[in-house]
Design a protein around this motif. Structure first.
Motif, PDB file in Angstrom:
ATOM      1  N   THR A 189       0.829  -1.201   0.000  1.00  0.00           N
ATOM      2  CA  THR A 189       0.000   0.000   0.000  1.00  0.00           C
ATOM      3  C   THR A 189       0.870   1.261   0.000  1.00  0.00           C
ATOM      4  N   ILE A 190       1.888   1.290   0.852  1.00  0.00           N
ATOM      5  CA  ILE A 190       2.782   2.446   0.918  1.00  0.00           C
ATOM      6  C   ILE A 190       3.556   2.611  -0.386  1.00  0.00           C
ATOM      7  N   GLY A 191       4.112   1.519  -0.884  1.00  0.00           N
ATOM      8  CA  GLY A 191       4.914   1.582  -2.099  1.00  0.00           C
ATOM      9  C   GLY A 191       4.118   2.029  -3.303  1.00  0.00           C
ATOM     10  N   PHE A 192       2.952   1.422  -3.535  1.00  0.00           N
ATOM     11  CA  PHE A 192       2.115   1.810  -4.667  1.00  0.00           C
ATOM     12  C   PHE A 192       1.596   3.240  -4.501  1.00  0.00           C
ATOM     13  N   GLY A 193       1.305   3.625  -3.255  1.00  0.00           N
ATOM     14  CA  GLY A 193       0.788   4.965  -3.021  1.00  0.00           C
ATOM     15  C   GLY A 193       1.828   6.051  -3.136  1.00  0.00           C
ATOM     16  N   ALA A 194       3.111   5.682  -3.074  1.00  0.00           N
ATOM     17  CA  ALA A 194       4.181   6.676  -3.110  1.00  0.00           C
ATOM     18  C   ALA A 194       4.599   7.062  -4.518  1.00  0.00           C
TER      19      ALA A 194
END
Length: 485
Positions: free
Chosen positions: A121-126
């Motif tokens: 979630t963090i990686g895709f959202g960044a």
């Protein structure tokens, strides 16, 4: 330009480090089970709970990741999970008795089960959607190399230090990841919609997935009881799916599976993860029991696949946007099918390890071109709450598929081996007088088991080739995507 910026690379590295700790601990203790039996004067049935408690904890936590991220922010929950994981790892390493160790492993699993979904979630959202493939080449590495690296690292630590090092080894990296998250991952806000927690959904899904995993992996329970547990778990999951489809704020948005892109890529992921990870138990059994070589040799023979994966993932990231997932994943599946088929054909009681290593590189290369591009393709149109749900569904589906595949491969291989040895199973290979004929028959059972593995891989290829990508959903500004973090 689809290359990651320096800031994005740092975020990816931190997420990969945290995720690697979680995946490593699924397999690093496997080589130490005999020593645990001696240390704690316990049977294998009891000692097995050191592995089972961790696995069940992970599976119980995964469905909660999306809701926790939406309510409190993925970064905040990720930090808490890292700290709990580090504390539980230290507790396991300092365990004074078996009950303490098993309890610490369960807490480890609960924290570890959140790390990879929240990391995704963090990686895709960044990053912007077109750079998610590049992000995944780094953040997704733990899911592929962790299961292979774990036994190798475990064997080295066990021979050079003690079993406590298997748990202490993950504390410094977890704390280092905490520092990295605090320094580099933006403190995004939780979802503006403070929807109530779906407690009913949690009471359906969490026990359901745990029951299915337990029934498939706990071999000491009677067959009838295991089947009943699996059926009960599937029933709970079915009720959850029906409820989630109609609920306005479900624990996991299962409606995503009806989306052509997400749903079919999830099917491909499941159809490959089940036979590939399920069949990983066969090669160590071949090396240690059929050929009589050491645990270390068995672990070293997993290295070629890791090398193939690493090279393949980097190449796949560069060509994915140009050729599309249909060609990239299709090529990976073809390579994996070919290497598995060749292994089946050349396997004998004395096949050259060089040949098996080359085939391992090919298998790893195929896997690298399958897993990460499939995950990227599945999540290409996910944003906001759907991104959190999708990031939880994909690893959960892969984990359950691995449990199903391992149980199926183990059952087929055990049945064929029992038939070949007159009901004595693999234990017959260690009996005095076990000759080359008996070993050859067990190797033949291995080869026949690979036929089923190949069949499921071919089915995954058919699904992938019949899936055409849906149009990408445009995103106005990357900042909108980052706000979900």
């Amino acid at each position: 330009m689809n290359r990651l910026t320096g800031q994005e690379l740092r975020i990816a590295a931190v997420i990969a480090l945290g995720g690697l700790m979680a995946v490593l601990d699924t397999t690093i203790v496997a080589v130490a089970l005999p020593q645990f039996m001696t240390t704690f004067s316990a049977s294998l049935t009891t000692i097995q709970w050191i592995v089972t408690a961790y696995a069940l904890g992970m599976i119980a936590a995964m469905p909660l990741a999306a809701t926790l991220a939406q309510r409190w922010g993925a970064r905040r929950v990720y930090l808490v999970a890292l700290l709990v994981f580090a504390a539980a790892s230290a507790g396991a390493g300092a365990a004074g008795d078996l009950g303490w160790l098993i309890a610490a492993r369960a807490v480890q699993g609960l924290a570890g089960g959140l790390l990879n979904p929240l990391g995704m979630t963090i990686g895709f959202g960044a990053v912007a959607p077109e750079r998610r493939g590049r992000m995944t080449t780094i953040t997704g590495l733990p899911l592929l190399i962790g299961p292979i690296l774990g036994p190798l690292l475990g064997g080295v630590l066990l021979e050079s230090l003690s079993w406590r090092a298997l748990f202490f080894i993950t504390v410094p990296p977890a704390l280092l990841a905490v520092v990295g998250v605090l320094r580099w991952v933006p403190a995004g806000a939780p979802s503006a919609e403070r929807t109530p927690m779906d407690f009913v959904g949690g009471l359906l899904l969490v026990p359901g997935v745990v029951a299915v995993a337990y029934g498939l992996t706990e071999e000491t329970t009677g067959v009838v009881a295991r089947v009943a547990i699996v059926v009960a778990g599937l029933a709970l999951m079915a009720v959850f799916a029906r409820r989630s489809w109609r609920h306005h704020a479900p624990l996991l948005n299962v409606r995503l599976l009806s989306d052509r892109t997400f749903g079919r890529n999830t099917v491909v992921l499941v159809l490959y993860a089940a036979p590939y990870f399920g069949s990983m138990l066969l090669m160590p059994a071949y090396i240690q029991l059929m050929r009589g070589d050491s645990t270390l040799v068995s672990a070293l023979m997993m290295v070629p696949a890791t090398i193939g994966m690493g090279l393949s993932i980097q190449l796949a990231a560069r060509v994915l946007e140009r050729f599309g997932p249909r060609i990239v994943v299709g090529t990976g599946l073809s390579l994996a099918i070919a290497s598995t088929g060749l292994t089946m054909l050349v396997l004998t009681p004395d096949t050259s390890y060089t040949v098996l290593a080359i085939l391992g590189v090919l298998q790893g290369a195929g896997t690298g071109a399958i897993m990460m591009p499939t995950i990227v393709s599945a999540g290409r149109n996910l944003h906001g709450p759907d991104l959190a749900s999708g990031s939880a569904i994909l690893p959960l589906a892969s984990t359950i598929a691995t449990a199903v595949g391992t149980a199926a491969v183990s059952a087929v291989f055990t049945g064929l081996t029992a038939s070949a040895t007159g009901g004595r199973g693999l234990a017959a290979l260690s009996e005095p007088g076990a000759g080359t004929t008996l070993i050859a028959e067990v190797v033949s059972a291995y080869r026949v088991t690979l036929v089923g593995v190949l069949a499921v891989m071919v089915l995954a290829l058919v699904v992938r080739l019949r899936t055409r990508p849906a149009p990408a959903v445009p995103v106005a500004e990357p900042a909108t995507v980052r706000s979900a973090v």
